[in-house]
Design an enzyme around this catalytic site. Structure first.
Site, PDB file in Angstrom:
ATOM      1  CD  GLU A 142      55.470  37.608  23.467  1.00 47.95           C
ATOM      2  OE1 GLU A 142      54.665  38.447  22.949  1.00 47.95           O
ATOM      3  OE2 GLU A 142      55.430  36.793  24.439  1.00 47.95           O
ATOM      4  CD  GLU A 230      55.701  37.932  28.256  1.00 46.61           C
ATOM      5  OE1 GLU A 230      56.342  38.847  28.211  1.00 46.61           O
ATOM      6  OE2 GLU A 230      54.549  37.862  27.680  1.00 46.61           O
TER       7      GLU A 230
HETATM    8  C1  IDC Z   1      50.652  43.463  27.769  1.00 50.04           C
HETATM    9  C2  IDC Z   1      50.229  44.143  29.041  1.00 50.04           C
HETATM   10  C3  IDC Z   1      49.443  45.148  28.642  1.00 50.04           C
HETATM   11  C4  IDC Z   1      49.908  46.152  27.477  1.00 50.04           C
HETATM   12  C5  IDC Z   1      50.216  45.320  26.493  1.00 50.04           C
HETATM   13  C6  IDC Z   1      50.891  46.126  25.220  1.00 50.04           C
HETATM   14  O1  IDC Z   1      49.546  42.940  29.940  1.00 50.04           O
HETATM   15  O2  IDC Z   1      49.033  45.693  29.845  1.00 50.04           O
HETATM   16  O3  IDC Z   1      48.682  47.047  27.373  1.00 50.04           O
HETATM   17  O4  IDC Z   1      51.273  44.303  26.761  1.00 50.04           O
HETATM   18  O5  IDC Z   1      51.957  46.647  25.633  1.00 50.04           O
HETATM   19  C7  IDC Z   1      52.881  39.144  25.540  1.00 50.04           C
HETATM   20  C8  IDC Z   1      54.118  40.231  25.748  1.00 50.04           C
HETATM   21  C9  IDC Z   1      53.594  41.310  26.882  1.00 50.04           C
HETATM   22  C10 IDC Z   1      51.921  41.562  26.814  1.00 50.04           C
HETATM   23  C11 IDC Z   1      51.364  40.244  27.149  1.00 50.04           C
HETATM   24  C12 IDC Z   1      49.904  40.240  27.587  1.00 50.04           C
HETATM   25  O6  IDC Z   1      55.277  39.890  25.719  1.00 50.04           O
HETATM   26  O7  IDC Z   1      54.156  42.535  26.484  1.00 50.04           O
HETATM   27  O8  IDC Z   1      51.789  42.460  28.077  1.00 50.04           O
HETATM   28  N1  IDC Z   1      51.591  39.195  26.197  1.00 50.04           N
HETATM   29  O9  IDC Z   1      49.205  40.544  26.360  1.00 50.04           O
HETATM   30  N2  IDC Z   1      52.874  38.308  24.937  1.00 50.04           N
HETATM   31  C13 IDC Z   1      51.923  37.467  24.971  1.00 50.04           C
HETATM   32  C14 IDC Z   1      51.204  38.062  25.850  1.00 50.04           C
END
Ligand code: IDC
Length: 288
Positions: A142, A230
Site C-alpha cells: 500500500e 486485501e
Molecule cells: C493493521 C493490523 C494491526 C497493526 C497495523 C499496523 O491489523 O494489527 O497494528 O496494521 O501494522 C491495511 C494494511 C494492514 C493493516 C490493515 C488494518 O495493509 O497492514 O493492518 N489495513 O488497519 N490497509 C488498510 C487497512
C-alpha cells in the site's frame, strides 16, 4: 502437493490474465479466495501448515504471505523474516493453494525508499519459485503519503517487475497504487506494459463502499485487471464492526465480476479484522 483444496493448483495449473479476468491454464475464468496472514514477524504461528490447511477447509484456495518491510519486519531482520516467508510459501504450496508473496510496505509509504531491498528480495523469491505455478508476486502492499503513481509507484514497478520476470516469466504480478492501493483509476490512465499484471484494490467494509466499487467498474471498463489482495470486515484501522452486511455486499459484487480476494487477517489479535478469537491454537483444527 496433496489435493486438499477445490480450485487449487493441481486443478488449475498456471494462471494467466486474459483481458481483465484471471484464468487457469486452460483459459477458463478462475477466482482465488483466501486469507492473508497478519505480519509474519508478529503472528507467524498462524502461518504454519496446520493453520493454512484449516483455511483450505473453509474453502480457501489462496493464502497471502504478508512480509512487513517496516515496523520491525524484513528491514530489521531480513534473514529471519525471509526464512519465515519461505516456510510459509512452502506450507501453502504443500496444501495445493495459490500463494501471494506480499512486500508489505505500510509505514514506509513510498516503495522507492527501499527499492534495492525489494529487488534483492524478489530476485531471491523468484529464483526459488519462478517455475512454480502456485506463486503470485505482490510488489508493494500500500503506497501512501507523499507518493504519486507517475513519479514513484510506476517507476518502482518498472524496476522490480523485470527482475521477477527474468526468473518467473509467466507468473502473475500484483501492483499496488497510491492512497493505500485505492487509486486504480490513476493507474488505469497510465498502465504498465507487460503480460499477467493485475492491479490491487484494497477495501475495508466499515469504511469503504460505493465509491470504490464504482472505481473497480470503471477500471474494468478501461481494461485494467483488478485483484483485491486485501480486504477487511472491519474499519480501515483494523477494528470496529464486524460489518457483515457491508462485507456481504462487497463479496457479492466481487463474485459477480469474477474478482479474486484475500481477507485480512489470519491471526488472533484482539481486533475485529482478525479471523480468530484470542488464544486460538494455531496447530489444531478449529471449531466454528
Ligand atoms: C493493521 C493490523 C494491526 C497493526 C497495523 C499496523 O491489523 O494489527 O497494528 O496494521 O501494522 C491495511 C494494511 C494492514 C493493516 C490493515 C488494518 O495493509 O497492514 O493492518 N489495513 O488497519 N490497509 C488498510 C487497512
Amino acid at each position: 502437493p496433496v489435493e486438499t483444496v477445490r480450485g487449487g493448483v493441481s486443478e488449475n495449473g498456471w494462471l494467466k490474465v486474459e483481458g481483465t479476468q484471471l484464468c487457469n491454464e486452460a483459459g477458463e475464468p478462475v477466482i482465488l479466495r483466501g486469507m492473508s496472514s497478519h505480519g509474519l514477524h508478529w503472528f507467524g504461528q498462524y502461518a504454519g501448515s496446520q493453520s493454512i490447511q484449516n483455511t483450505a477447509e473453509w474453502g480457501a484456495n489462496l493464502f497471502r504471505v504478508a512480509v512487513y518491510t517496516g515496523e520491525g519486519g524484513y528491514l530489521s531482520s531480513p534473514e529471519a523474516v525471509r526464512e519465515k516467508a519461505v516456510s510459509t510459501v512452502d506450507a501453502a504450496i504443500a496444501n495445493d493453494m495459490y500463494v501471494i508473496i506480499d512486500w508489505h510496505i505500510l509505514s514506509d509509504g513510498n516503495p522507492m525508499s527501499h527499492v534495492e531491498e525489494a529487488e534483492a528480495f524478489f530476485d531471491f523469491m523468484a529464483a526459488r519459485y519462478g517455475d512454480n505455478p502456485a506463486v503470485i508476486y505482490e510488489i508493494c502492499n500500500e503506497p501512501n503519503g507523499n507518493v504519486t503513481w507517475e513519479r514513484d509507484v510506476k517507476p518502482y514497478a518498472q524496476r522490480v517487475i523485470p527482475i521477477i520476470r527474468t526468473r518467473a516469466p509467466q507468473s502473475v504480478i500484483l501492483v499496488g497504487s497510491t492512497t493505500w492501493s485505492q487509486d486504480i483509476h490513476v493507474a488505469a490512465r497510465s498502465p504498465l506494459e507487460g503480460e499477467n499484471l493485475m492491479y490491487t484494490l484494497h477495501f475495508y467494509a466499515g469504511t469503504h463502499g460505493e465509491t470504490l466499487r464504482q472505481r473497480i467498474d470503471s477500471a474494468l471498463a478501461a481494461g485494467l485487471p483488478v485483484f483485491v489482495s486485501e480486504w477487511g470486515t472491519s474499519r480501515a484501522d483494523g477494528s470496529g464492526g464486524v460489518f457483515l452486511k457491508e462485507s456481504e455486499e462487497w463479496l457479492d459484487f466481487l463474485d459477480e465480476r469474477g474478482i479474486s480476494w484475500a481477507n485480512w487477517s489470519l491471526c488472533d489479535k484482539n481486533e475485529t479484522s482478525a479471523a480468530l478469537r484470542p488464544g486460538t491454537p494455531p496447530d489444531r483444527a478449529w471449531s466454528e
